[in-house]
Design an enzyme around this catalytic site. Structure first.
Site, short mmCIF file in Angstrom:
data_model
loop_
_atom_site.label_atom_id
_atom_site.label_comp_id
_atom_site.label_asym_id
_atom_site.label_seq_id
_atom_site.Cartn_x
_atom_site.Cartn_y
_atom_site.Cartn_z
N ASP A 145 52.28 -1.82 55.93
CA ASP A 145 53.19 -1.59 54.81
C ASP A 145 54.41 -2.49 54.97
O ASP A 145 54.81 -2.82 56.10
CB ASP A 145 53.66 -0.13 54.78
CG ASP A 145 52.53 0.83 54.45
OD1 ASP A 145 51.69 0.48 53.59
OD2 ASP A 145 52.49 1.92 55.03
N ASP A 168 48.87 -0.03 47.54
CA ASP A 168 49.49 1.19 47.01
C ASP A 168 50.07 0.94 45.62
O ASP A 168 49.98 1.79 44.72
CB ASP A 168 50.59 1.69 47.94
CG ASP A 168 50.10 1.99 49.34
OD1 ASP A 168 48.94 2.41 49.48
OD2 ASP A 168 50.88 1.79 50.29
#
Length: 197
Positions: A145, A168
């Site tokens: 991330d 995401d």
């Protein structure tokens, strides 16, 4: 004019390329935890997690394996949905939406399945792609991330403190499009009752 099948394929390929290139770049150029300020409200911060939102975990190693396998099964369901949506000639926005959700799911699956066996995890330094001494095993990779939008940062409170990735984002955009085009995405095929007497 491009067919809806080709639009779906192009959407998936572009989304996967953006997702994986950004993850591999960050993993091989950022120290773990390193932050780069793009704007005051947008930062790149390299973190990893075992695959759940906000870094939540459950069930240790068995839980991680279950999560990875569940995602793999779910992806086949999404692919089936996408195929049927194209077959019934649904609105292009719906095709793109499902393709985005599919590509986002695949993007995070790639991390979970393969990253543990292609990257190392040096204590001080950046990771190496196709490392001689990888950090994990097949199916036990960590999801990368890096997108961080702390729109408001106070002394004891940060508004929107989640750190996420391209995959995401694609899932979120896809779900938003499905809400916007919900009548086209989930048509009511029941015959209308006649009001005539």
């Amino acid at each position: 004019m491009m067919s809806k099948r080709n639009i779906a394929i192009l959407t998936i390929l572009l989304a996967l390329i953006i997702d994986q290139v950004s993850k591999i770049y960050v993993k091989t150029h950022f120290y773990y935890g390193e932050t780069v300020d793009v704007f005051s409200w947008f930062k790149l911060q390299f973190v990893e997690n075992n695959g759940m939102a906000w870094g939540f975990e459950f069930g240790g190693k068995a839980g991680k394996l279950f999560l990875t396998l569940f995602r793999v099964v779910a992806v086949f369901g999404i692919l089936y949905w996408l195929r049927n949506t194209i077959k019934r000639n649904a609105h292009t926005a719906v095709v793109i939406a499902i393709a985005l959700v599919f590509s986002g799911a695949i993007g995070n699956i790639i991390d979970s399945v393969f990253y543990g066996v292609i990257f190392d995890a040096p204590a001080h330094g950046t990771a190496t792609l196709f490392a001689e001494n990888p950090y994990g095993e097949l199916l036990y990779g960590r999801v990368v991330d890096m997108l961080y939008f702390p729109i408001y940062e106070g002394e004891s409170f940060t508004f929107f403190n989640a750190i996420f990735n391209g995959a995401d984002s694609f899932i979120t955009v896809g779900v938003a499009l499905l809400f916007i085009f919900n009548k086209q995405a989930f048509p009511n095929d029941k015959p209308q009752k006649s009001t005539e007497k």
